[in-house]
Design an enzyme around this catalytic site. Structure first.
Site, PDB file in Angstrom:
ATOM      1  N   GLY A 190       1.103  -1.012   0.595  1.00  0.00           N
ATOM      2  CA  GLY A 190      -0.125  -0.055   0.096  1.00  0.00           C
ATOM      3  C   GLY A 190       0.757   1.292  -0.055  1.00  0.00           C
ATOM      4  N   SER A 191       1.762   1.095  -0.575  1.00  0.00           N
ATOM      5  CA  SER A 191       2.865   2.178  -0.588  1.00  0.00           C
ATOM      6  C   SER A 191       3.539   3.053  -1.822  1.00  0.00           C
ATOM      7  CB  SER A 191       4.070   2.153   0.097  1.00  0.00           C
ATOM      8  OG  SER A 191       4.552   1.490  -0.855  1.00  0.00           O
ATOM      9  N   SER A 232       3.154  -3.141  -4.847  1.00  0.00           N
ATOM     10  CA  SER A 232       3.756  -4.647  -4.026  1.00  0.00           C
ATOM     11  C   SER A 232       2.400  -5.214  -4.860  1.00  0.00           C
ATOM     12  CB  SER A 232       3.200  -4.383  -2.623  1.00  0.00           C
ATOM     13  OG  SER A 232       2.100  -3.558  -2.481  1.00  0.00           O
ATOM     14  N   ASP A 286       2.132  -0.029 -14.167  1.00  0.00           N
ATOM     15  CA  ASP A 286       2.602  -0.831 -12.934  1.00  0.00           C
ATOM     16  C   ASP A 286       3.521  -2.155 -13.815  1.00  0.00           C
ATOM     17  OD1 ASP A 286       2.304   0.921 -11.085  1.00  0.00           O
ATOM     18  OD2 ASP A 286       1.084   0.327 -10.252  1.00  0.00           O
TER      19      ASP A 286
END
Ligand code: GLA
Length: 383
Positions: free
Chosen positions: A118-119, A123, A168
């Protein structure tokens, strides 16, 4: 504990495969991938590592070494795994592979992820890509890395309910050591640009504010830009996506938009132009220009696209006020997560101290700083 030993402890046998897929940063081109825009991500040393072995059943057992959770995914009933918390991304990848007719085998998989959850460093994409590559390796199936990225995006869209773009997964699968990827998200054409920042270093900082409602707000932005495109197409019928629209054409057509929808579209159109300029600046080693564009990207995400929030703004602005820093912006979906900053070499430790202190005073949260480098996206080792 050494991960191979841990695998043996958890599954009672040794792994045959060691795969990893990277998290990413994005230099510039935020919230434009799903509008057909250009983006400039790079894959990190922070990654998701999977150790795996076939287990001769129709189940995939996945184990997370940090959370210490196991999930059992039934390859004959993938819908049953939709309600999983951890394990859902993996099930989503298998679901898409199955629907595309790719072979699947039961296996045991141990996950060690150094990409903080959650950064804004992706991830989830790292987990998806590592899972897909591992399954491909175990079955000898057909996907190349570009196809793997597309497959993983589909899993996130159709199985996990996040209407994300391709950036991503593409960065995780296709990233290269010390290179940024200039990716056209409409055509998936790409080129690698040396990640050379001259006298500056890239610092990644996490604002450590727990994310809330990211998925719903993210999906809401997508709807807003779709509405903007439909309206703009009434006067610009040749535009197939917002990224097709030049700033000049936009200025002549924007009267069909108003309020938030106008702001959202304006961010996308001008951000796409910034990426082109940033790519030219990076190629030319013109880091001062790159820095200006990175700052402008953040300001637009904050004021026009409204995806930053108090903490990411505080972190980026604290960085910019600190000696040696020439640029800072939030990256990823937003509403929390990480920033990147360009900081003069030799001043990075003092920078982290000063920014950490100021950010805590401003917000009450403690920022985290990561040691990062730009590495190959995917690594595969047969053991
Ligand atoms: C998330 C999504 C990406 C992209 C970014 C914003 O990371 O997964 O597809 O839209 O947000 O640029």
């Amino acid at each position: 504990m050494e991960k191979i030993k841990l695998f043996e402890e958890v599954f009672g046998t040794l792994p045959t495969l060691d795969v990893s897929a990277a998290g990413r940063i994005n230099l510039i081109g935020e919230h434009v991938d799903y509008c057909g825009g250009l983006v400039m991500p790079a894959s990190l040393n922070l990654c998701c590592r999977v150790l795996a072995r076939r287990n001769g059943t129709n189940f995939v057992n996945v184990y997370a070494d940090d959370l210490k959770v196991t999930a059992k995914i039934d390859l004959n009933d993938l819908d049953a795994s939709r309600s999983l918390g951890w394990g859902k991304y993996q099930a989503g990848v298998f679901d898409v592979m199955k629907k595309e007719g790719a072979p699947l085998v039961g296996c045991d998989m141990l996950y060690s992820c150094t990409v903080p959850f959650g950064s804004g460093l992706s991830s989830s994409a790292a987990i998806e890509v590592a899972t897909a590559v591992a399954m491909n390796e175990l079955t000898g199936s057909k996907y190349d890395l570009k196809e793997t990225a597309v497959l993983c995006q589909k899993a996130e869209n159709t199985y996990c309910g996040v209407n994300c773009g391709i950036m991503d997964q593409f960065a995780s699968a296709m990233g290269k050591k010390e290179k940024a990827i200039l990716l056209n998200c409409k055509t998936l054409e790409y080129e690698y640009i040396p990640f050379a920042l001259g006298d500056y270093e890239l610092i990644v900082a996490n604002c450590n504010k727990p994310h809330a409602l990211v998925t719903s707000k993210y999906n809401e932005r997508r709807q807003e830009v779709e509405e903007a495109l439909e309206k703009l197409q009434t006067v610009l019928p040749e535009a197939t996506c917002l990224a097709d629209i030049t700033p000049e054409a936009f200025e002549g057509a924007k009267h069909v938009l108003s309020g938030k929808i106008l702001d959202r579209a304006k961010h996308v159109v001008y951000e796409c132009t910034r990426v082109k300029e940033a790519a030219a600046a990076l190629k030319a080693g013109d880091i001062a220009t790159l820095a200006k564009l990175i700052n402008a990207s953040h300001d637009s995400l904050s004021k026009l696209y409204e995806v930053t929030g108090k903490e990411p703004d505080a972190l980026a602005y604290a960085a910019r006020e600190t000696e040696g820093c020439i640029a800072s912006r939030m990256i990823g979906a937003g509403f929390g997560g990480c920033t990147i900053s360009l900081v003069e070499k030799g001043k990075t430790e003092a920078f982290k101290q000063a920014v950490g202190k100021k950010y805590t005073l401003d917000t009450g949260y403690n920022a985290a700083f990561y040691d990062t480098s730009i590495e190959d996206g995917v690594k595969v080792k047969h053991l």
